[in-house]
Write an enzyme that holds these catalytic residues in place. Structure first.
Site, PDB file in Angstrom:
ATOM      1  N   ASP A  35      24.000 -21.945 -16.219  1.00  0.00           N
ATOM      2  CA  ASP A  35      22.984 -21.807 -15.170  1.00  0.00           C
ATOM      3  C   ASP A  35      23.506 -20.874 -14.080  1.00  0.00           C
ATOM      4  O   ASP A  35      24.695 -20.910 -13.746  1.00  0.00           O
ATOM      5  CB  ASP A  35      22.663 -23.190 -14.591  1.00  0.00           C
ATOM      6  CG  ASP A  35      21.396 -23.192 -13.774  1.00  0.00           C
ATOM      7  OD1 ASP A  35      21.405 -22.635 -12.653  1.00  0.00           O
ATOM      8  OD2 ASP A  35      20.388 -23.745 -14.241  1.00  0.00           O
ATOM      9  N   ASN A  91      13.016 -31.311 -16.675  1.00  0.00           N
ATOM     10  CA  ASN A  91      12.001 -31.365 -15.629  1.00  0.00           C
ATOM     11  C   ASN A  91      10.662 -31.057 -16.284  1.00  0.00           C
ATOM     12  O   ASN A  91      10.539 -30.072 -17.010  1.00  0.00           O
ATOM     13  CB  ASN A  91      12.300 -30.353 -14.526  1.00  0.00           C
ATOM     14  CG  ASN A  91      13.604 -30.650 -13.817  1.00  0.00           C
ATOM     15  OD1 ASN A  91      13.976 -31.797 -13.637  1.00  0.00           O
ATOM     16  ND2 ASN A  91      14.309 -29.610 -13.435  1.00  0.00           N
ATOM     17  N   GLY A  97       9.946 -30.538 -10.349  1.00  0.00           N
ATOM     18  CA  GLY A  97      10.951 -29.508 -10.153  1.00  0.00           C
ATOM     19  C   GLY A  97      10.988 -28.430 -11.211  1.00  0.00           C
ATOM     20  O   GLY A  97      11.830 -27.535 -11.153  1.00  0.00           O
ATOM     21  N   GLN A  98      10.084 -28.472 -12.189  1.00  0.00           N
ATOM     22  CA  GLN A  98      10.081 -27.424 -13.207  1.00  0.00           C
ATOM     23  C   GLN A  98       9.534 -26.144 -12.600  1.00  0.00           C
ATOM     24  O   GLN A  98       8.447 -26.125 -12.029  1.00  0.00           O
ATOM     25  CB  GLN A  98       9.232 -27.841 -14.417  1.00  0.00           C
ATOM     26  CG  GLN A  98       9.297 -26.847 -15.552  1.00  0.00           C
ATOM     27  CD  GLN A  98       8.534 -27.293 -16.794  1.00  0.00           C
ATOM     28  OE1 GLN A  98       7.798 -28.279 -16.771  1.00  0.00           O
ATOM     29  NE2 GLN A  98       8.693 -26.551 -17.864  1.00  0.00           N
ATOM     30  N   HIS A 104      13.054 -26.531 -21.509  1.00  0.00           N
ATOM     31  CA  HIS A 104      14.502 -26.380 -21.389  1.00  0.00           C
ATOM     32  C   HIS A 104      15.101 -27.634 -20.784  1.00  0.00           C
ATOM     33  O   HIS A 104      14.418 -28.392 -20.107  1.00  0.00           O
ATOM     34  CB  HIS A 104      14.860 -25.150 -20.537  1.00  0.00           C
ATOM     35  CG  HIS A 104      14.396 -25.233 -19.123  1.00  0.00           C
ATOM     36  ND1 HIS A 104      13.079 -25.050 -18.753  1.00  0.00           N
ATOM     37  CD2 HIS A 104      15.077 -25.472 -17.973  1.00  0.00           C
ATOM     38  CE1 HIS A 104      12.969 -25.162 -17.441  1.00  0.00           C
ATOM     39  NE2 HIS A 104      14.175 -25.429 -16.944  1.00  0.00           N
ATOM     40  N   HIS A 106      18.638 -29.174 -18.710  1.00  0.00           N
ATOM     41  CA  HIS A 106      19.846 -28.881 -17.952  1.00  0.00           C
ATOM     42  C   HIS A 106      20.915 -29.860 -18.418  1.00  0.00           C
ATOM     43  O   HIS A 106      20.745 -31.071 -18.281  1.00  0.00           O
ATOM     44  CB  HIS A 106      19.605 -29.060 -16.449  1.00  0.00           C
ATOM     45  CG  HIS A 106      18.628 -28.091 -15.888  1.00  0.00           C
ATOM     46  ND1 HIS A 106      19.012 -26.897 -15.333  1.00  0.00           N
ATOM     47  CD2 HIS A 106      17.274 -28.130 -15.811  1.00  0.00           C
ATOM     48  CE1 HIS A 106      17.932 -26.243 -14.923  1.00  0.00           C
ATOM     49  NE2 HIS A 106      16.865 -26.967 -15.207  1.00  0.00           N
TER      50      HIS A 106
END
Length: 119
Positions: A35, A91, A97-98, A104, A106
């Protein structure tokens, strides 16, 4: 499955090598990379190469085998980059929070910090 966007998502562009990223794992259908704004000592984005699914719910309904592959890739990364313990965060929706509407996860490990996991 969602409609294909006119423009590829940032993750599709990373998979196509149009945007540089520090890639840590890859299969035919999944790619993982560090990230750009890490929230933990190990913070890797694990995603599908194609943007066919907006979030984990769509992926689970549309292609459970691909979801299982994504999780297996995440597990391998955690084994390689940490002690095998990890948090896997999906998310789902803007209110959660997306910010990139291409499924995907995290992967976070090693001294996890509290705070936002937007992405």
């Amino acid at each position: 499955m969602t409609e294909q966007a006119a423009e590829p998502t940032v993750f599709e562009r990373i998979a196509a090598r149009e945007i540089p990223a520090k890639i840590v794992a890859e299969t035919d259908r999944v790619i993982a990379f560090h990230d750009v704004a890490p929230k933990a000592p190990v913070h890797v984005v694990v995603t599908t190469k194609r943007g066919d699914y907006r979030d984990v719910v769509e992926l689970a309904q549309g292609d459970p085998a691909l979801l299982a592959e994504l999780v297996a890739v995440a597990r391998g990364i955690a084994d390689d980059l940490s002690d095998g313990d990890f948090r896997l965060v999906f998310n789902t929706g803007g209110g959660a929070g997306q910010t990139v509407f291409h499924v995907h996860a995290h992967l976070l490990a090693g001294g996890l910090e509290e705070g936002s996991l937007a992405g």
